[in-house]
Design an enzyme around this catalytic site. Structure first.
Site, PDB file in Angstrom:
ATOM      1  N   HIS A 204      -2.120  39.558   1.309  1.00 39.46           N
ATOM      2  CA  HIS A 204      -2.993  38.356   1.172  1.00 39.46           C
ATOM      3  C   HIS A 204      -4.446  38.653   0.761  1.00 39.46           C
ATOM      4  O   HIS A 204      -5.339  38.177  -0.540  1.00 39.46           O
ATOM      5  CB  HIS A 204      -3.257  37.061   1.497  1.00 39.46           C
ATOM      6  CG  HIS A 204      -1.800  36.395   1.915  1.00 39.46           C
ATOM      7  ND1 HIS A 204      -1.186  36.907   2.851  1.00 39.46           N
ATOM      8  CD2 HIS A 204      -1.525  35.661   0.778  1.00 39.46           C
ATOM      9  CE1 HIS A 204       0.130  35.832   2.506  1.00 39.46           C
ATOM     10  NE2 HIS A 204       0.324  35.379   0.777  1.00 39.46           N
ATOM     11  N   GLU A 449      11.167  31.582  -1.801  1.00 38.61           N
ATOM     12  CA  GLU A 449      10.260  32.910  -0.970  1.00 38.61           C
ATOM     13  C   GLU A 449      11.215  33.086   0.412  1.00 38.61           C
ATOM     14  O   GLU A 449      10.704  34.159   0.905  1.00 38.61           O
ATOM     15  CB  GLU A 449       8.846  32.912  -1.293  1.00 38.61           C
ATOM     16  CG  GLU A 449       8.705  31.417  -0.058  1.00 38.61           C
ATOM     17  CD  GLU A 449       7.079  31.502   0.467  1.00 38.61           C
ATOM     18  OE1 GLU A 449       6.033  32.046   0.004  1.00 38.61           O
ATOM     19  OE2 GLU A 449       6.733  30.306   0.665  1.00 38.61           O
ATOM     20  N   ASP A 473       7.038  36.949  -0.302  1.00 37.23           N
ATOM     21  CA  ASP A 473       7.837  36.433   0.363  1.00 37.23           C
ATOM     22  C   ASP A 473       9.353  37.125   0.699  1.00 37.23           C
ATOM     23  O   ASP A 473      10.066  37.680   1.423  1.00 37.23           O
ATOM     24  CB  ASP A 473       7.922  35.563   1.093  1.00 37.23           C
ATOM     25  CG  ASP A 473       6.033  35.560   1.969  1.00 37.23           C
ATOM     26  OD1 ASP A 473       5.437  36.323   2.639  1.00 37.23           O
ATOM     27  OD2 ASP A 473       5.082  33.944   1.730  1.00 37.23           O
ATOM     28  N   CYS A 520       5.376  33.198  -9.054  1.00 34.33           N
ATOM     29  CA  CYS A 520       4.176  32.985  -8.613  1.00 34.33           C
ATOM     30  C   CYS A 520       3.611  34.096  -7.716  1.00 34.33           C
ATOM     31  O   CYS A 520       2.641  34.283  -7.512  1.00 34.33           O
ATOM     32  CB  CYS A 520       3.365  31.770  -8.623  1.00 34.33           C
ATOM     33  SG  CYS A 520       4.374  31.401  -7.097  1.00 34.33           S
TER      34      CYS A 520
HETATM   35  C1  PEP Z   1       4.965  34.311  -2.711  1.00 35.15           C
HETATM   36  O1  PEP Z   1       5.177  34.880  -1.557  1.00 35.15           O
HETATM   37  O2  PEP Z   1       5.252  35.581  -3.614  1.00 35.15           O
HETATM   38  C2  PEP Z   1       3.814  33.743  -2.615  1.00 35.15           C
HETATM   39  C3  PEP Z   1       3.412  33.414  -4.193  1.00 35.15           C
HETATM   40  O3  PEP Z   1       3.100  32.802  -1.411  1.00 35.15           O
HETATM   41  P1  PEP Z   1       1.980  34.114  -0.585  1.00 35.15           P
HETATM   42  O4  PEP Z   1       1.370  34.933  -1.843  1.00 35.15           O
HETATM   43  O5  PEP Z   1       0.456  33.486  -0.987  1.00 35.15           O
HETATM   44  O6  PEP Z   1       2.761  34.058   0.312  1.00 35.15           O
HETATM   45 MG    MG Z   2       4.698  32.846   0.136  1.00 31.16          MG
END
Ligand code: PEP
Ligand code: MG
Length: 590
Positions: A204, A449, A473, A520
């Protein structure tokens, strides 16, 4: 770590893992633990066991960090690895059944004080003991004891490294590790980029760096010993490289490259007002992912049609207690106003894993495996009051503009049913009180995910209004590769046929159920993958704002029929290398 510093002179090149692209040139600021504010308070007799437990958790975390650093150090040249290995071993030893550890535990019990204060006392005592020794080498160990103590206190207080506010503009941060909470404190007007020893390209923190448009690299072995504060450094984000004390010709070369990138960005900016459609006229929705409210301006500046993913974790980070319903409502309403009628997909709290929100520490506990533990929707369904407050805030904010509610880490229909029940209860409560809420009730969607969710997508689709595929994920859990671990970063590959099949299955399940499906995860913002995602049937992408113009440019070049045919060929392949070659060939890169 002071003791690993060397006196290298002249240009040095250190390689790591690609984090966020771009070139940053500026003075380095090496982030040390620094002086920490240590809270001190009395505890009750009954709380001694719990306080000792807190200390033990911090101890384990500190040991894990040191072990990780030690593994990382093996990548260094032999002599350095050996020297650093000794030092880290010494630190580890201090945390294993030592006088220090016993001293802290005894102090908590006998003086009835909090663990941080007990660590501080024990550290001063042990350090004083070392300092009084006649042997200069042993006396210098006092520094190590203090460093170990600072690490323990940081882990106890969950203090982010630093707010980086006192630095000159254009500074490049050099640190052991930056958590997402640390990254949230970075002001891009002050910090030009960063490099860390730990961390993976899909962590992140990396995602935030890309969102802020900050060049960043991760997993650089020997970084802390290889750079001094004040030295000029170049971060080449796309190459995963840091150049320390560059020669004049290197500096000139990189200044030229930086200018080229800026020119390219200005060229892409011209696409902002052009439609996001393929060469044969298929429209593709392009939205922005938001980590922090301040990014709204950049989302609007690149022409995002809405916020496709609002990561609400920001509201819970860098604070001692979680925000209440009103505070969340204010924050969301501000965003809705700023978006001027464009839709916002608000994802409910997704803490856990590497995304720790300290204000929720007591709720999160310390799972054996954070990536598989009490996180995201699981936490919300366990801490129902917390979930209700967030849903109420979203519903109330939805009275001012279009919102959708997105549930993270859903694995099965049971979680959707439970969430809907809670949502219905919150709606009834608000209506009973005459509080204005979104009308109609916002669509409820789920992140796809978790591999199990992707495989059961047809069942899930019957219960929700939309899907958002989280490829970050999804890739991590499908391939069993920690997205935040630089040691396995080279194995993280969304082009693995297993990942692609799950994406395809989820997209098709969404199409059959006639619900919108967006992507996303970070794949959505990488123009290398655009043709494949479109070919698989995806028509909505949400990404970090800086990626949007380039993805739009790619969309406008794509012929949808050709992309669909290429996706079909790709999906019949078993080898990710072959898949990458077929994709690069289609993209004109091969
Ligand atoms: C993902 O897991 O692709 C996602 C968009 O959520 P995050 O990156 O916040 O875990
Ligand atoms: Mg995620």
């Amino acid at each position: 770590m002071k003791t690993e510093r060397t006196k290298a002179i002249g240009e040095r090149i250190l390689d790591g893992v690609v984090g966020a692209p771009g070139i940053a040139i500026g003075p380095a600021h090496v982030s040390e633990a620094g002086a920490l504010q240590v809270p001190e308070y009395e505890i009750r007799q009954d709380d001694i066991a719990a306080e000792t437990g807190r200390f033990e958790v911090a101890l384990t975390r500190s040991q894990n960090q040191l072990t990780k650093l030690k593994t990382k150090s093996l990548a260094l040249p032999d002599a350095t690895a050996e020297e650093l290995g000794y030092l880290l071993d010494a630190h580890l030893l201090m945390l294993t059944g030592s006088r220090l550890v016993r001293g802290v535990e005894e102090t908590i019990a006998s003086k009835r004080i909090n663990a941080e204060a007990a660590v501080q006392m024990a550290i001063s005592e042990v350090a004083r003991g070392f300092e009084s020794l006649p042997d200069a080498y042993m006396a210098a160990r006092a520094d190590d004891v203090r460093e170990v103590g600072a690490r323990l206190i940081r882990n106890l207080t969950d203090t982010p490294f630093q707010a980086f506010t006192h630095l000159p503009p254009g500074t490049i941060i050099i640190a052991e590790e930056l958590s997402p909470a640390d990254a949230a404190l970075i002001n891009p007007e002050i910090v030009a980029g960063f490099a860390t020893v730990l961390g993976g390209k899909e962590s992140h923190t990396a995602i935030m760096a890309r969102s802020f448009g900050l060049p960043a690299i991760f997993g650089v072995a020997g970084l802390l010993g290889g750079v001094k504060s004040g030295e000029t450094v170049i971060i080449d984000g796309a190459a995963g490289r840091i150049i320390v004390d560059p020669k004049p010709e290197t500096l000139l070369d990189y200044e030229g490259r930086r200018k080229l990138l800026e020119r390219e960005r200005r060229r892409l900016d011209r696409l902002i007002n052009l439609p996001s459609e393929t060469s044969d006229g298929t429209l593709v929705g392009l939205q922005a992912n938001l980590e922090l409210p301040r990014e709204v301006d950049s989302a609007l500046a690149v022409g995002a049609e809405g916020i496709g993913l609002l990561r609400t974790e920001f509201m819970f980070m860098n604070r001692d207690t979680p925000p209440d319903e009103d505070e969340q409502y204010e924050s969301l309403s501000g965003l809705i106003a700023a978006m001027g009628g464009r839709p916002i997909t608000v994802r409910t709290l997704d803490v856990g894993g590497e995304k720790l929100a300290y204000s929720l520490g007591e709720h999160l506990g310390h799972p054996v495996n954070p990536a598989l533990g009490l996180r995201a929707i699981r936490l919300s369904l366990k801490q129902v009051k917390l979930f209700e407050a967030q849903l109420a805030a979203i519903l109330r904010a939805g009275a001012h503009g279009p919102v959708r509610i997105l549930l993270p880490m859903i694995a099965g229909t049971g979680e959707i049913r439970q969430s809907r029940e809670i949502l219905t209860r919150v709606i009834k409560r608000l209506k009973r009180r005459g509080v204005p809420i979104a009308d109609p009730i916002p669509p409820l969607g789920v992140m796809i995910e978790v591999p199990g969710a992707a495989l059961a997508a047809d069942a899930l689709a019957a219960h929700v209004d939309f899907f958002a595929i989280g490829t970050n994920d999804l890739t991590m859990y499908t391939l069993a590769i920690d997205r935040a671990d630089e040691q396995v970063a080279h194995l993280y590959n969304p082009l693995h046929p297993g990942v692609l099949r799950l994406i395809q299955f989820a997209v098709q399940a969404g199409m059959r159920a006639r619900i919108p499906v967006s992507v996303c995860g970070e794949m959505a913002g990488d123009s290398r993958y655009t043709a494949l995602l479109l070919g698989l049937g995806v028509r909505e992408l949400s990404m970090a704002s800086p990626s949007l113009p380039r993805v739009k440019q790619r969309i406008r070049q794509i012929d949808m029929t050709a992309a669909t045919m290429r996706a079909e060929i790709i999906m019949s392949q078993a080898d990710s290398g072959r898949i990458a070659a077929l994709l690069d060939d289609f993209n004109g890169l091969a």
